[in-house]
Scaffold this motif. Sequence first.
Motif, PDB file in Angstrom:
ATOM      1  N   VAL A  12       9.667  -7.100 -12.084  1.00  0.00           N
ATOM      2  CA  VAL A  12      10.603  -6.505 -11.141  1.00  0.00           C
ATOM      3  C   VAL A  12      10.147  -6.746  -9.721  1.00  0.00           C
ATOM      4  CG1 VAL A  12      11.378  -4.678 -12.688  1.00  0.00           C
ATOM      5  CG2 VAL A  12       9.395  -4.279 -11.249  1.00  0.00           C
ATOM      6  N   LEU A  13      11.107  -6.774  -8.817  1.00  0.00           N
ATOM      7  CA  LEU A  13      10.829  -6.800  -7.397  1.00  0.00           C
ATOM      8  C   LEU A  13      11.183  -5.451  -6.817  1.00  0.00           C
ATOM      9  CD1 LEU A  13      12.241 -10.248  -6.248  1.00  0.00           C
ATOM     10  CD2 LEU A  13       9.875  -9.535  -6.153  1.00  0.00           C
ATOM     11  N   ILE A  14      10.331  -4.922  -5.970  1.00  0.00           N
ATOM     12  CA  ILE A  14      10.562  -3.638  -5.352  1.00  0.00           C
ATOM     13  C   ILE A  14      10.970  -3.880  -3.897  1.00  0.00           C
ATOM     14  CG2 ILE A  14       9.589  -1.351  -4.947  1.00  0.00           C
ATOM     15  CD1 ILE A  14       9.575  -2.351  -7.881  1.00  0.00           C
ATOM     16  N   PHE A  15      12.160  -3.412  -3.506  1.00  0.00           N
ATOM     17  CA  PHE A  15      12.642  -3.551  -2.143  1.00  0.00           C
ATOM     18  C   PHE A  15      12.362  -2.250  -1.398  1.00  0.00           C
ATOM     19  CE2 PHE A  15      15.632  -7.229  -2.180  1.00  0.00           C
ATOM     20  CZ  PHE A  15      15.397  -7.620  -3.471  1.00  0.00           C
ATOM     21  N   PHE A  16      11.864  -2.324  -0.173  1.00  0.00           N
ATOM     22  CA  PHE A  16      11.659  -1.111   0.577  1.00  0.00           C
ATOM     23  C   PHE A  16      11.589  -1.391   2.057  1.00  0.00           C
ATOM     24  CE2 PHE A  16       7.615  -2.698  -0.954  1.00  0.00           C
ATOM     25  CZ  PHE A  16       6.975  -2.975   0.238  1.00  0.00           C
ATOM     26  N   LYS A  17      11.692  -0.315   2.831  1.00  0.00           N
ATOM     27  CA  LYS A  17      11.463  -0.376   4.268  1.00  0.00           C
ATOM     28  C   LYS A  17      10.048   0.127   4.540  1.00  0.00           C
ATOM     29  CE  LYS A  17      16.281   0.324   5.601  1.00  0.00           C
ATOM     30  NZ  LYS A  17      17.222   1.169   6.388  1.00  0.00           N
ATOM     31  N   PRO A  18       9.406  -0.354   5.618  1.00  0.00           N
ATOM     32  CA  PRO A  18       8.075   0.134   5.951  1.00  0.00           C
ATOM     33  C   PRO A  18       8.076   1.647   6.150  1.00  0.00           C
ATOM     34  CG  PRO A  18       8.619  -1.819   7.229  1.00  0.00           C
ATOM     35  CD  PRO A  18       9.870  -1.398   6.524  1.00  0.00           C
ATOM     36  N   LEU A  19       6.993   2.293   5.746  1.00  0.00           N
ATOM     37  CA  LEU A  19       6.896   3.738   5.828  1.00  0.00           C
ATOM     38  C   LEU A  19       5.751   4.138   6.743  1.00  0.00           C
ATOM     39  CD1 LEU A  19       7.311   4.568   2.049  1.00  0.00           C
ATOM     40  CD2 LEU A  19       9.071   4.357   3.777  1.00  0.00           C
ATOM     41  N   ASN A  20       5.831   5.354   7.260  1.00  0.00           N
ATOM     42  CA  ASN A  20       4.787   5.854   8.130  1.00  0.00           C
ATOM     43  C   ASN A  20       3.775   6.711   7.386  1.00  0.00           C
ATOM     44  OD1 ASN A  20       5.928   4.736  10.471  1.00  0.00           O
ATOM     45  ND2 ASN A  20       7.391   6.416  10.587  1.00  0.00           N
ATOM     46  N   SER A  21       4.036   7.026   6.126  1.00  0.00           N
ATOM     47  CA  SER A  21       3.157   7.911   5.373  1.00  0.00           C
ATOM     48  C   SER A  21       3.060   7.430   3.947  1.00  0.00           C
ATOM     49  CB  SER A  21       3.708   9.346   5.394  1.00  0.00           C
ATOM     50  OG  SER A  21       3.023  10.149   4.458  1.00  0.00           O
ATOM     51  N   TYR A  22       1.918   7.729   3.317  1.00  0.00           N
ATOM     52  CA  TYR A  22       1.759   7.399   1.901  1.00  0.00           C
ATOM     53  C   TYR A  22       2.562   8.332   1.005  1.00  0.00           C
ATOM     54  CZ  TYR A  22      -2.165   4.378   3.043  1.00  0.00           C
ATOM     55  OH  TYR A  22      -2.953   3.387   3.535  1.00  0.00           O
ATOM     56  N   PHE A  23       3.136   9.388   1.561  1.00  0.00           N
ATOM     57  CA  PHE A  23       3.712  10.425   0.723  1.00  0.00           C
ATOM     58  C   PHE A  23       5.231  10.467   0.782  1.00  0.00           C
ATOM     59  CE2 PHE A  23      -0.540  11.567   2.026  1.00  0.00           C
ATOM     60  CZ  PHE A  23      -1.132  11.673   0.800  1.00  0.00           C
ATOM     61  N   TYR A  24       5.853   9.442   1.333  1.00  0.00           N
ATOM     62  CA  TYR A  24       7.307   9.409   1.386  1.00  0.00           C
ATOM     63  C   TYR A  24       7.784   7.997   1.063  1.00  0.00           C
ATOM     64  CZ  TYR A  24       6.780  13.811   3.837  1.00  0.00           C
ATOM     65  OH  TYR A  24       6.434  15.086   4.156  1.00  0.00           O
ATOM     66  N   LYS A  25       8.893   7.925   0.341  1.00  0.00           N
ATOM     67  CA  LYS A  25       9.538   6.646   0.047  1.00  0.00           C
ATOM     68  C   LYS A  25      10.955   6.693   0.586  1.00  0.00           C
ATOM     69  CE  LYS A  25       8.821   6.923  -4.396  1.00  0.00           C
ATOM     70  NZ  LYS A  25       8.821   6.578  -5.827  1.00  0.00           N
ATOM     71  N   HIS A  71       5.367 -16.687  10.898  1.00  0.00           N
ATOM     72  CA  HIS A  71       6.039 -17.873  10.364  1.00  0.00           C
ATOM     73  C   HIS A  71       7.437 -17.573   9.827  1.00  0.00           C
ATOM     74  CE1 HIS A  71       2.454 -20.466  10.676  1.00  0.00           C
ATOM     75  NE2 HIS A  71       1.780 -19.355  10.400  1.00  0.00           N
ATOM     76  N   HIS A  72       7.934 -16.373  10.101  1.00  0.00           N
ATOM     77  CA  HIS A  72       9.286 -15.975   9.678  1.00  0.00           C
ATOM     78  C   HIS A  72       9.465 -16.120   8.168  1.00  0.00           C
ATOM     79  CE1 HIS A  72      10.248 -15.836  13.926  1.00  0.00           C
ATOM     80  NE2 HIS A  72       9.783 -17.076  14.055  1.00  0.00           N
ATOM     81  N   LEU A  73       8.457 -15.634   7.442  1.00  0.00           N
ATOM     82  CA  LEU A  73       8.489 -15.650   5.992  1.00  0.00           C
ATOM     83  C   LEU A  73       8.587 -14.218   5.475  1.00  0.00           C
ATOM     84  CD1 LEU A  73       5.565 -18.178   5.392  1.00  0.00           C
ATOM     85  CD2 LEU A  73       8.015 -18.673   5.269  1.00  0.00           C
ATOM     86  N   ILE A  74       8.898 -14.080   4.190  1.00  0.00           N
ATOM     87  CA  ILE A  74       8.910 -12.779   3.529  1.00  0.00           C
ATOM     88  C   ILE A  74       7.510 -12.514   2.970  1.00  0.00           C
ATOM     89  CG2 ILE A  74       9.719 -11.580   1.461  1.00  0.00           C
ATOM     90  CD1 ILE A  74      12.454 -12.736   1.976  1.00  0.00           C
ATOM     91  N   SER A  75       6.994 -11.315   3.190  1.00  0.00           N
ATOM     92  CA  SER A  75       5.669 -10.952   2.672  1.00  0.00           C
ATOM     93  C   SER A  75       5.798 -10.350   1.277  1.00  0.00           C
ATOM     94  CB  SER A  75       4.979  -9.958   3.609  1.00  0.00           C
ATOM     95  OG  SER A  75       5.768  -8.802   3.798  1.00  0.00           O
ATOM     96  N   VAL A  76       4.977 -10.833   0.351  1.00  0.00           N
ATOM     97  CA  VAL A  76       5.054 -10.417  -1.049  1.00  0.00           C
ATOM     98  C   VAL A  76       3.647 -10.132  -1.584  1.00  0.00           C
ATOM     99  CG1 VAL A  76       5.760 -11.037  -3.393  1.00  0.00           C
ATOM    100  CG2 VAL A  76       7.099 -11.845  -1.437  1.00  0.00           C
ATOM    101  N   ALA A 109       4.089   1.699   2.002  1.00  0.00           N
ATOM    102  CA  ALA A 109       3.792   2.242   3.326  1.00  0.00           C
ATOM    103  C   ALA A 109       3.161   1.209   4.253  1.00  0.00           C
ATOM    104  CB  ALA A 109       2.857   3.435   3.190  1.00  0.00           C
ATOM    105  N   LEU A 110       2.907   0.007   3.754  1.00  0.00           N
ATOM    106  CA  LEU A 110       2.094  -0.938   4.501  1.00  0.00           C
ATOM    107  C   LEU A 110       2.893  -2.049   5.182  1.00  0.00           C
ATOM    108  CD1 LEU A 110      -0.905  -1.208   2.027  1.00  0.00           C
ATOM    109  CD2 LEU A 110      -0.739   0.134   4.113  1.00  0.00           C
ATOM    110  N   GLY A 111       4.210  -1.914   5.244  1.00  0.00           N
ATOM    111  CA  GLY A 111       5.000  -2.873   5.999  1.00  0.00           C
ATOM    112  C   GLY A 111       5.349  -4.147   5.265  1.00  0.00           C
ATOM    113  N   LEU A 112       5.192  -4.163   3.944  1.00  0.00           N
ATOM    114  CA  LEU A 112       5.547  -5.345   3.154  1.00  0.00           C
ATOM    115  C   LEU A 112       7.061  -5.478   3.027  1.00  0.00           C
ATOM    116  CD1 LEU A 112       3.049  -4.737   0.256  1.00  0.00           C
ATOM    117  CD2 LEU A 112       2.931  -6.654   1.833  1.00  0.00           C
ATOM    118  N   ASP A 113       7.482  -6.686   2.640  1.00  0.00           N
ATOM    119  CA  ASP A 113       8.890  -6.892   2.316  1.00  0.00           C
ATOM    120  C   ASP A 113       9.158  -6.683   0.830  1.00  0.00           C
ATOM    121  OD1 ASP A 113       9.921  -7.663   4.928  1.00  0.00           O
ATOM    122  OD2 ASP A 113       8.692  -9.459   4.698  1.00  0.00           O
TER     123      ASP A 113
END
Length: 338
Positions: A12-25, A71-76, A109-113
């Motif tokens: 599976v691929l997990i899609f998310f937005k960057p978070l400011n805390s480890y305790f919220y999604k 480099h305008h790439l997606i981080s995985v 929470a770490l800003g990944l794509d």
Amino acid sequence: MNSDPLKFNSPVLIFFKPLNSYFYKKNLKVISATAQSIPKTPSVVTIGTFDGVHIGHQKIIRKLTKKAAEHHLISVVLTFFPHPRMVLQQNANIKLLNTIAERKEILSALGLDFIYIQEFTKAFAEMSARDFVKTVLVDKLKVKHVIIGYDHHFGKNRSANIDDLRAFGTEFGFEVEEISAQDVDDVAVSSTKIRTALNSGDIVTATAFLGYDYYINGTVVRGKGFGKKMEFPTANISVDASYKLIPKNGVYVISSLVQNKTIYGMMNIGMNPTFHGDKKTIEAHFFDFYQDLYGQDLRINFLDRLRDERKFESVDALIAQLRQDRTHAQHFIAQRNA
């Protein structure tokens, strides 16, 4: 509490937005890796189990996200579940720092794509290094850049190394960046060291290596009511410990979040020897908190360790010790929040 499955129908691929805390999604979305909506943008990828997502892992991921932005790439992050040792060494009895749900949350929470979760099976372990690179990295993730540890091995019997990966990069059109031994040694932390610390009750070391408070998730269930009779009512926490590491038996300073409010307390992990207990329990007492928590899911954060569990000569002696524990815990919390 919903336990994490040890089996997936597909990666599976997990899609998310960057978070400011480890305790919220926020807006976490799971899709099949074969779905048509997988982005076509090329990626920069790092590979590993990432159990604990400790400060060493975080250093790698910061490098990853920086490279992707430049480099305008997606981080995985390509990670594996179950842990390879759970599949290949079934007698290893390894306990993990994170459930797979927790690992997703911390990584988010770490800003990944993206997080790509590859089910690790015996069949997958038989895949050749070239097939792994072609089918997963190139075909599915459209990799253009790989960031990898200096001692990384992969493929059947872990037969391929960084030089082989560079050769595949030349063949398939991606670059390979090696994380040097010095960079890794500068951090001087590993998931194994953190497990060792937690198994010995060393919460301070575990927290320093993780970069966040170690935690467990569980559901509040009814206990035998001993705590309430002693002026220390407890929430009995049921945890799926089939592969989640539970720290060494003893008394801990803890925190939790209830209705968006942080509450503090102390928790005993152990056998309740004063009451001749015959099975391990996890019992949390929260200070100045009187709500009914039965049936609720709680996250318990480990802040410090107070003492070992021990058998007392009488219930009165136990109550006297619990009062001392409470005083010490409240002092620690006051200093932490000062």
